[in-house]
Motif scaffolding. Structure first.
Motif, PDB file in Angstrom:
ATOM      1  N   LEU A 118       0.817  -1.214   0.000  1.00  0.00           N
ATOM      2  CA  LEU A 118       0.000   0.000   0.000  1.00  0.00           C
ATOM      3  C   LEU A 118       0.853   1.268   0.000  1.00  0.00           C
ATOM      4  CD1 LEU A 118      -2.788  -0.994   2.553  1.00  0.00           C
ATOM      5  CD2 LEU A 118      -3.112  -0.552   0.113  1.00  0.00           C
ATOM      6  N   PHE A 119       2.069   1.157   0.517  1.00  0.00           N
ATOM      7  CA  PHE A 119       2.932   2.332   0.656  1.00  0.00           C
ATOM      8  C   PHE A 119       3.787   2.612  -0.581  1.00  0.00           C
ATOM      9  CE2 PHE A 119       1.957   0.831   4.880  1.00  0.00           C
ATOM     10  CZ  PHE A 119       1.799   1.981   5.639  1.00  0.00           C
ATOM     11  N   LEU A 120       3.882   1.629  -1.488  1.00  0.00           N
ATOM     12  CA  LEU A 120       4.827   1.756  -2.594  1.00  0.00           C
ATOM     13  C   LEU A 120       4.575   2.985  -3.463  1.00  0.00           C
ATOM     14  CD1 LEU A 120       5.145  -1.985  -3.749  1.00  0.00           C
ATOM     15  CD2 LEU A 120       6.741  -0.664  -2.337  1.00  0.00           C
ATOM     16  N   TRP A 171       1.561   8.702   4.454  1.00  0.00           N
ATOM     17  CA  TRP A 171       2.209   7.408   4.638  1.00  0.00           C
ATOM     18  C   TRP A 171       3.106   7.367   5.864  1.00  0.00           C
ATOM     19  CZ3 TRP A 171       7.533   7.530   4.382  1.00  0.00           C
ATOM     20  CH2 TRP A 171       8.128   8.594   3.699  1.00  0.00           C
ATOM     21  N   ARG A 172       3.700   8.495   6.253  1.00  0.00           N
ATOM     22  CA  ARG A 172       4.589   8.509   7.421  1.00  0.00           C
ATOM     23  C   ARG A 172       3.819   8.159   8.702  1.00  0.00           C
ATOM     24  NH1 ARG A 172       9.523  10.625   6.323  1.00  0.00           N
ATOM     25  NH2 ARG A 172       9.763  11.884   4.424  1.00  0.00           N
ATOM     26  N   TYR A 173       2.732   8.855   8.913  1.00  0.00           N
ATOM     27  CA  TYR A 173       1.898   8.601  10.104  1.00  0.00           C
ATOM     28  C   TYR A 173       1.432   7.146  10.125  1.00  0.00           C
ATOM     29  CZ  TYR A 173      -2.221   8.655  13.140  1.00  0.00           C
ATOM     30  OH  TYR A 173      -3.153   8.364  14.105  1.00  0.00           O
ATOM     31  N   LEU A 204      -5.942   5.770   6.107  1.00  0.00           N
ATOM     32  CA  LEU A 204      -5.000   6.584   6.891  1.00  0.00           C
ATOM     33  C   LEU A 204      -3.956   7.247   5.994  1.00  0.00           C
ATOM     34  CD1 LEU A 204      -4.337   4.389  10.078  1.00  0.00           C
ATOM     35  CD2 LEU A 204      -5.424   6.645  10.004  1.00  0.00           C
ATOM     36  N   ILE A 205      -3.480   6.500   4.991  1.00  0.00           N
ATOM     37  CA  ILE A 205      -2.517   7.089   4.049  1.00  0.00           C
ATOM     38  C   ILE A 205      -3.163   8.255   3.307  1.00  0.00           C
ATOM     39  CG2 ILE A 205      -1.189   6.667   1.938  1.00  0.00           C
ATOM     40  CD1 ILE A 205      -0.792   3.766   2.923  1.00  0.00           C
ATOM     41  N   ILE A 211      -6.047   5.341  -3.881  1.00  0.00           N
ATOM     42  CA  ILE A 211      -5.440   4.571  -2.798  1.00  0.00           C
ATOM     43  C   ILE A 211      -6.483   3.977  -1.861  1.00  0.00           C
ATOM     44  CG2 ILE A 211      -5.111   6.602  -1.321  1.00  0.00           C
ATOM     45  CD1 ILE A 211      -2.789   3.520  -1.529  1.00  0.00           C
ATOM     46  N   SER A 212      -7.605   4.669  -1.643  1.00  0.00           N
ATOM     47  CA  SER A 212      -8.665   4.126  -0.785  1.00  0.00           C
ATOM     48  C   SER A 212      -9.284   2.886  -1.419  1.00  0.00           C
ATOM     49  CB  SER A 212      -9.744   5.188  -0.538  1.00  0.00           C
ATOM     50  OG  SER A 212      -9.212   6.273   0.185  1.00  0.00           O
TER      51      SER A 212
END
Length: 453
Positions: free
Chosen positions: A71-73, A203-205, A197-198, A297-298
């Motif tokens: 998910l973060f890529l 993405w950091r949080y 959340l992203i 992203i969602s």
């Protein structure tokens, strides 16, 4: 007057006797109810409490950390200006570390207190995952994936199969299925949550939040539920009559590791592990694939939630099927069914409903990695030296991650498409059917030569 007094006294005595009798009955009945409840509680074998702990630990470690990485890529590459292939190299480094550390992990888990090992493991894994949220360069992923991988070997790969084989003589397949299903259950909750959340907090949080959340739940779970063997509780594995601590457990049967590791059955199992992991590795690219098709992203997070639900159902299904029709037939069934979502993703992925259905079926098939891997190992080589054989066999998983994940990343980066990756996945499924058939032919040779003890 005297007679009335005597009657009154007699009545008082009778009432007193009745009260005392009633009190005795109440106490007796309550004691019986307490005894019945205690007996009922004692009927719940401690193996099920261990399985509950394993489900929480593995579920959070996999569903909350390992499978969430994809998910973060896209957000990370877009924010930091890193190429997809360059970022996914950290998966390759993780696989190399895993491959090198797997043979050591089995020995450490048998030598030291498993609860201490698992607590250190989750701190390494979840703590390193949280640290990704503080990184500004791709080198941060290359660095922190090393302790993350070491921790995941203990928590997400080795602990579950070893503990289940120690605790479950009966329902082994079901227990493995429940363990893998837990990853799907928690993933179905955490993946959509992570996607949202992203989108809302960045993405950091999300990296930091997930890492801390997993540590906060797993550490108490390890302390409360996990024990290495039934003998530590004065028990035998589930399915065998419970005995006292000083009685010897039934001897394990199977093939010695020195023999197993040289057999054709083992090499075919290694091939199966390599390809089934390569197939499952596509899960890390579901979110980039979805976003490449124009989804946000969602939506990608929700799709991964569907993947995890498929994993949950598949894990239970494969566990039950293995108990009913055997690991061999279940593995072949899984690989054949796996061709369905591949065809759907190649042909109708632009339709949101079809995309979600295909991803859910894909997740169903990928459940076979965690369920069938350990069960195939047991079916082929028994329990005699299971830990040593399995810890070596899963090197195939590590090599697959080392090769497949960055390969997929660079193919996507160079071609801008995921279609060729899907064709490769279909070919690997067909190869795995062949690998399973030949692995069990190798087992027959071991039995014929009297090497099964």
């Amino acid at each position: 007057m005297m007679a009335d007094q005597l009657n009154y006294d007699n009545l008082s005595i009778v009432l007193l006797i009745m009260v005392l009798t009633l009190d005795h009955d109440i106490r007796f009945n309550n004691r019986n109810e307490e005894d019945n409840m205690t007996q009922h509680i004692k009927k719940i074998h401690y193996a099920w409490w261990v399985l509950l702990g394993i489900a929480l630990i593995v579920g959070l470690a996999k569903g909350g950390i390992m499978t969430a990485g994809g998910l973060f890529l896209t957000p990370v590459t877009q924010d930091l200006g890193i190429g997809m292939g360059s970022l996914t190299l950290y998966f390759s480094i993780s696989s190399i570390v895993t491959m090198l550390f797997l043979p050591i992990a089995g020995k450490l888990m048998s030598k030291y207190n498993i609860r201490i090992v698992l607590i250190i493991g989750i701190i390494l894994q979840a703590g390193s995952f949280a640290m990704f949220g503080l990184m500004n360069s791709v080198w941060g992923w290359y660095l922190f994936c090393i302790p993350m991988s070491i921790g995941s070997v203990f928590v997400a790969q080795m602990a579950g199969p070893i503990l289940i084989n120690n605790w479950f003589k009966k329902h082994n397949g079901l227990a493995m299925g429940i363990m893998v299903a837990s990853g799907g259950l928690f993933g179905a909750i955490l993946q959509p949550m992570a996607g949202n959340l992203i989108a809302s907090n960045g993405w950091r949080y999300t990296y930091i939040f997930l890492g801390l959340l997993v540590m906060a739940i797993v550490i108490p779970t390890v302390l409360l539920t996990i024990r290495m063997s039934p003998q530590q509780k004065g028990l035998q594995p589930l399915g065998i009559e419970e005995v006292k601590k000083d009685e010897k457990p039934l001897a394990a049967t199977g093939v010695k590791s020195s023999v197993a590791l040289k057999s054709s059955a083992f090499y075919w199992l290694l091939i199966f592990f390599f390809f089934v992991t390569s197939i499952g590795s596509f899960g890390q690219f579901v979110a980039p694939f979805a976003m490449n098709l124009g989804y946000n992203i969602s939506f990608a997070g929700s799709a991964m939630g569907g993947w995890q639900i498929g994993t949950l159902v598949g894990a239970i299904t494969f566990g039950i099927l293995t108990d009913k029709i055997g690991a061999r037939n279940t593995a072949i069934f899984a690989m054949i069914v796996g061709l369905v979502p591949v065809v759907m993703l190649i042909t109708v992925a632009t339709k949101p409903a079809m995309f979600n259905i295909a991803i859910a079926i894909f997740g169903f098939i990928v459940a076979s990695i965690g369920t069938l891997g350990p069960l195939l190992t047991t079916a082929l080589f028994g329990n005699k030296e299971y830990g040593q054989i399995y810890s070596t066999a899963v090197i195939g998983l590590a090599i697959a991650g080392m090769v497949a994940l960055p390969a997929y990343g660079y193919i996507a980066q160079l071609t801008g498409s995921y279609t060729s990756i899907l064709y490769a996945v279909a070919i690997m499924m067909i190869i795995n059917v062949i690998a399973v058939i030949f692995a069990f032919k190798g087992k027959k040779k071991l039995e014929a030569n009297g090497l099964w003890e």
